[in-house]
Structures are given as C-alpha cells and as structure tokens.
Write a protein that holds these residues in place. Structure first.
Motif, PDB file in Angstrom:
ATOM      1  N   MET A   2     -13.409  -5.336  17.879  1.00  0.00           N
ATOM      2  CA  MET A   2     -12.706  -5.829  16.767  1.00  0.00           C
ATOM      3  C   MET A   2     -12.456  -4.714  15.791  1.00  0.00           C
ATOM      4  O   MET A   2     -13.242  -3.907  15.425  1.00  0.00           O
ATOM      5  CB  MET A   2     -13.318  -6.981  15.917  1.00  0.00           C
ATOM      6  N   ILE A   3     -11.095  -4.565  15.472  1.00  0.00           N
ATOM      7  CA  ILE A   3     -10.791  -3.320  14.647  1.00  0.00           C
ATOM      8  C   ILE A   3     -10.607  -3.762  13.168  1.00  0.00           C
ATOM      9  O   ILE A   3     -10.290  -4.786  12.708  1.00  0.00           O
ATOM     10  CB  ILE A   3      -9.189  -2.836  15.084  1.00  0.00           C
ATOM     11  N   HIS A   4     -11.396  -2.928  12.349  1.00  0.00           N
ATOM     12  CA  HIS A   4     -11.491  -3.325  10.965  1.00  0.00           C
ATOM     13  C   HIS A   4     -10.209  -2.837  10.166  1.00  0.00           C
ATOM     14  O   HIS A   4      -9.923  -1.610  10.125  1.00  0.00           O
ATOM     15  CB  HIS A   4     -12.907  -2.765  10.325  1.00  0.00           C
ATOM     16  N   GLN A   5      -9.578  -3.642   9.391  1.00  0.00           N
ATOM     17  CA  GLN A   5      -8.401  -3.225   8.615  1.00  0.00           C
ATOM     18  C   GLN A   5      -8.892  -3.027   7.017  1.00  0.00           C
ATOM     19  O   GLN A   5      -9.299  -3.908   6.352  1.00  0.00           O
ATOM     20  CB  GLN A   5      -7.436  -4.361   8.541  1.00  0.00           C
ATOM     21  N   TRP A   6      -8.977  -1.709   6.823  1.00  0.00           N
ATOM     22  CA  TRP A   6      -9.463  -1.428   5.622  1.00  0.00           C
ATOM     23  C   TRP A   6      -8.438  -1.654   4.355  1.00  0.00           C
ATOM     24  O   TRP A   6      -8.919  -1.819   3.272  1.00  0.00           O
ATOM     25  CB  TRP A   6      -9.672   0.409   5.337  1.00  0.00           C
ATOM     26  N   HIS A   7      -7.195  -1.665   4.595  1.00  0.00           N
ATOM     27  CA  HIS A   7      -6.296  -1.991   3.351  1.00  0.00           C
ATOM     28  C   HIS A   7      -6.111  -3.798   3.436  1.00  0.00           C
ATOM     29  O   HIS A   7      -5.550  -4.103   2.538  1.00  0.00           O
ATOM     30  CB  HIS A   7      -5.038  -1.469   3.484  1.00  0.00           C
ATOM     31  N   HIS A   8      -6.837  -4.439   4.093  1.00  0.00           N
ATOM     32  CA  HIS A   8      -6.791  -5.786   4.035  1.00  0.00           C
ATOM     33  C   HIS A   8      -5.272  -6.578   3.992  1.00  0.00           C
ATOM     34  O   HIS A   8      -5.121  -7.396   3.102  1.00  0.00           O
ATOM     35  CB  HIS A   8      -7.680  -6.683   2.907  1.00  0.00           C
ATOM     36  N   GLY A   9      -4.198  -5.716   4.518  1.00  0.00           N
ATOM     37  CA  GLY A   9      -2.874  -6.327   4.599  1.00  0.00           C
ATOM     38  C   GLY A   9      -2.186  -5.956   3.199  1.00  0.00           C
ATOM     39  O   GLY A   9      -1.155  -6.354   3.177  1.00  0.00           O
ATOM     40  N   GLY A  10      -2.957  -5.145   2.219  1.00  0.00           N
ATOM     41  CA  GLY A  10      -2.096  -4.797   1.229  1.00  0.00           C
ATOM     42  C   GLY A  10      -1.605  -3.306   1.362  1.00  0.00           C
ATOM     43  O   GLY A  10      -1.513  -2.831   2.464  1.00  0.00           O
ATOM     44  N   MET A  11      -1.277  -2.843   0.192  1.00  0.00           N
ATOM     45  CA  MET A  11      -0.724  -1.511   0.362  1.00  0.00           C
ATOM     46  C   MET A  11      -2.025  -0.479   0.554  1.00  0.00           C
ATOM     47  O   MET A  11      -2.643  -0.665  -0.070  1.00  0.00           O
ATOM     48  CB  MET A  11      -0.023  -0.877  -0.920  1.00  0.00           C
ATOM     49  N   ASN A  12      -1.613   0.567   1.263  1.00  0.00           N
ATOM     50  CA  ASN A  12      -2.570   1.710   1.547  1.00  0.00           C
ATOM     51  C   ASN A  12      -2.301   2.837   0.475  1.00  0.00           C
ATOM     52  O   ASN A  12      -1.648   2.546  -0.365  1.00  0.00           O
ATOM     53  CB  ASN A  12      -2.634   2.162   2.711  1.00  0.00           C
ATOM     54  N   GLY A  13      -3.089   3.894   0.603  1.00  0.00           N
ATOM     55  CA  GLY A  13      -2.766   5.003  -0.323  1.00  0.00           C
ATOM     56  C   GLY A  13      -1.279   5.342  -0.482  1.00  0.00           C
ATOM     57  O   GLY A  13      -0.859   5.917  -1.495  1.00  0.00           O
ATOM     58  N   TRP A  14      -0.881   5.406   0.659  1.00  0.00           N
ATOM     59  CA  TRP A  14       0.612   6.024   0.723  1.00  0.00           C
ATOM     60  C   TRP A  14       1.764   4.917  -0.208  1.00  0.00           C
ATOM     61  O   TRP A  14       2.723   5.257  -0.854  1.00  0.00           O
ATOM     62  CB  TRP A  14       1.438   6.234   2.176  1.00  0.00           C
ATOM     63  N   GLY A  15       1.398   3.788   0.206  1.00  0.00           N
ATOM     64  CA  GLY A  15       2.237   2.596  -0.724  1.00  0.00           C
ATOM     65  C   GLY A  15       2.104   2.862  -1.986  1.00  0.00           C
ATOM     66  O   GLY A  15       3.002   2.878  -2.794  1.00  0.00           O
ATOM     67  N   TYR A  16       0.884   2.863  -2.590  1.00  0.00           N
ATOM     68  CA  TYR A  16       0.606   3.124  -4.239  1.00  0.00           C
ATOM     69  C   TYR A  16       1.148   4.625  -4.679  1.00  0.00           C
ATOM     70  O   TYR A  16       1.881   4.441  -5.786  1.00  0.00           O
ATOM     71  CB  TYR A  16      -0.645   3.393  -4.444  1.00  0.00           C
ATOM     72  N   GLY A  17       1.115   5.727  -3.876  1.00  0.00           N
ATOM     73  CA  GLY A  17       1.739   6.586  -4.184  1.00  0.00           C
ATOM     74  C   GLY A  17       3.438   6.752  -4.183  1.00  0.00           C
ATOM     75  O   GLY A  17       3.918   7.255  -5.334  1.00  0.00           O
ATOM     76  N   LEU A  18       4.087   6.090  -3.356  1.00  0.00           N
ATOM     77  CA  LEU A  18       5.365   5.784  -3.412  1.00  0.00           C
ATOM     78  C   LEU A  18       5.938   4.788  -4.600  1.00  0.00           C
ATOM     79  O   LEU A  18       6.861   5.225  -5.235  1.00  0.00           O
ATOM     80  CB  LEU A  18       5.906   5.257  -1.903  1.00  0.00           C
ATOM     81  N   ALA A  19       4.885   3.896  -4.746  1.00  0.00           N
ATOM     82  CA  ALA A  19       5.191   3.144  -6.002  1.00  0.00           C
ATOM     83  C   ALA A  19       5.342   3.706  -7.224  1.00  0.00           C
ATOM     84  O   ALA A  19       6.035   3.456  -8.220  1.00  0.00           O
ATOM     85  CB  ALA A  19       4.353   1.880  -5.969  1.00  0.00           C
ATOM     86  N   VAL A  20       4.383   4.491  -7.258  1.00  0.00           N
ATOM     87  CA  VAL A  20       4.317   5.526  -8.575  1.00  0.00           C
ATOM     88  C   VAL A  20       5.407   6.197  -8.756  1.00  0.00           C
ATOM     89  O   VAL A  20       5.790   6.589  -9.902  1.00  0.00           O
ATOM     90  CB  VAL A  20       2.898   6.140  -8.601  1.00  0.00           C
ATOM     91  N   LEU A  21       5.943   7.073  -7.687  1.00  0.00           N
ATOM     92  CA  LEU A  21       6.901   7.988  -7.500  1.00  0.00           C
ATOM     93  C   LEU A  21       8.132   7.343  -7.765  1.00  0.00           C
ATOM     94  O   LEU A  21       9.056   7.718  -8.775  1.00  0.00           O
ATOM     95  CB  LEU A  21       7.265   8.639  -6.392  1.00  0.00           C
ATOM     96  N   LEU A  22       8.268   6.002  -7.441  1.00  0.00           N
ATOM     97  CA  LEU A  22       9.442   5.182  -7.689  1.00  0.00           C
ATOM     98  C   LEU A  22       9.761   4.824  -9.256  1.00  0.00           C
ATOM     99  O   LEU A  22      10.622   4.885  -9.858  1.00  0.00           O
ATOM    100  CB  LEU A  22       9.594   3.924  -6.762  1.00  0.00           C
ATOM    101  N   LEU A  23       8.281   4.595 -10.025  1.00  0.00           N
ATOM    102  CA  LEU A  23       8.570   4.177 -10.969  1.00  0.00           C
ATOM    103  C   LEU A  23       8.703   5.474 -12.023  1.00  0.00           C
ATOM    104  O   LEU A  23       9.428   5.244 -13.161  1.00  0.00           O
ATOM    105  CB  LEU A  23       6.859   3.533 -11.646  1.00  0.00           C
ATOM    106  N   ILE A  24       8.451   6.570 -11.694  1.00  0.00           N
ATOM    107  CA  ILE A  24       8.598   7.482 -12.464  1.00  0.00           C
ATOM    108  C   ILE A  24      10.064   7.926 -12.427  1.00  0.00           C
ATOM    109  O   ILE A  24      10.709   8.303 -13.472  1.00  0.00           O
ATOM    110  CB  ILE A  24       7.700   8.915 -12.157  1.00  0.00           C
ATOM    111  N   ALA A  25      10.626   7.887 -11.152  1.00  0.00           N
ATOM    112  CA  ALA A  25      12.125   8.155 -10.962  1.00  0.00           C
ATOM    113  C   ALA A  25      12.883   7.178 -11.719  1.00  0.00           C
ATOM    114  O   ALA A  25      13.962   7.377 -12.228  1.00  0.00           O
ATOM    115  CB  ALA A  25      12.270   7.973  -9.525  1.00  0.00           C
ATOM    116  N   VAL A  26      12.346   5.874 -11.947  1.00  0.00           N
ATOM    117  CA  VAL A  26      13.404   4.758 -12.701  1.00  0.00           C
ATOM    118  C   VAL A  26      13.260   4.850 -14.117  1.00  0.00           C
ATOM    119  O   VAL A  26      14.378   5.025 -14.769  1.00  0.00           O
ATOM    120  CB  VAL A  26      12.777   3.402 -12.351  1.00  0.00           C
ATOM    121  N   LEU A  27      11.969   5.382 -14.694  1.00  0.00           N
ATOM    122  CA  LEU A  27      11.702   5.878 -16.244  1.00  0.00           C
ATOM    123  C   LEU A  27      12.606   7.088 -16.439  1.00  0.00           C
ATOM    124  O   LEU A  27      13.182   7.168 -17.323  1.00  0.00           O
ATOM    125  CB  LEU A  27      10.347   6.150 -16.240  1.00  0.00           C
TER     126      LEU A  27
END
Length: 91
Positions: free
Chosen positions: A1-26
């Motif tokens: 069985m393969i363990h999914q560390w992100h449990h179906g949510g965003m991983n590190g890249w997803g959070y980083g892109l969300a922060v960059l998008l927020l900075i760009a919008v602001l």
C-alpha cells in the motif's frame, strides 16, 4: 500500500502557489488604488490649499465684494467701515 502524505489536500507546491497568487492579487489591488488616487488628484482644482500662504491673503467673498463696491465709489467711507465691521463680527 502506498501512503499518501498529503491526504488528498494541497502539498507544499500548492501552498506556495496559493501564496504567490495572493501576493500577486494584493499587488494588483494596490497598483489599481494608486492609479485611481492619482487620476482623482489630477481632476482636483489647482487652487490654493489649506495652510497655503496665498490662501490666507485672500479675503472672503463678501468682504471682497464690499471692497470692490467701495473702490468703484458706490458706497461712502462710513458705510464701508460699518458694513465691514458687521461682516467681520458675523464670522
């Protein structure tokens, strides 16, 4: 069985892109606010501003009109002084 560390949510890249998008919008909102402010400032009348020495030298409109009437000879000295005193007392 393969363990999914992100449990179906965003991983590190997803959070980083969300922060960059927020900075760009602001940044875009801040730039838009600056542009709107400067456009509004360009439309304001270019008269003397509060605290400007030229503004304090100008007389209020009623005193200026009274002085013009006196200069044109429409009213006499006594009447000019009396009306000027009334105007200054009223303020």
């Amino acid at each position: 069985m393969i363990h999914q560390w992100h449990h179906g949510g965003m991983n590190g890249w997803g959070y980083g892109l969300a922060v960059l998008l927020l900075i760009a919008v602001l940044a875009g909102v801040a730039l838009l606010a600056v542009l709107v402010y400067h456009q509004a400032a360009d439309r304001r009348p270019a008269g003397p501003r509060a605290g400007d020495p030229e503004a304090s030298e100008q007389r209020p409109a009623p005193e200026r009109l009274l002085a013009e009437r006196y200069a044109l000879g429409e009213i006499e000295d006594e009447e000019y002084r009396r009306r000027l005193a009334v105007l200054r007392h009223r303020e």
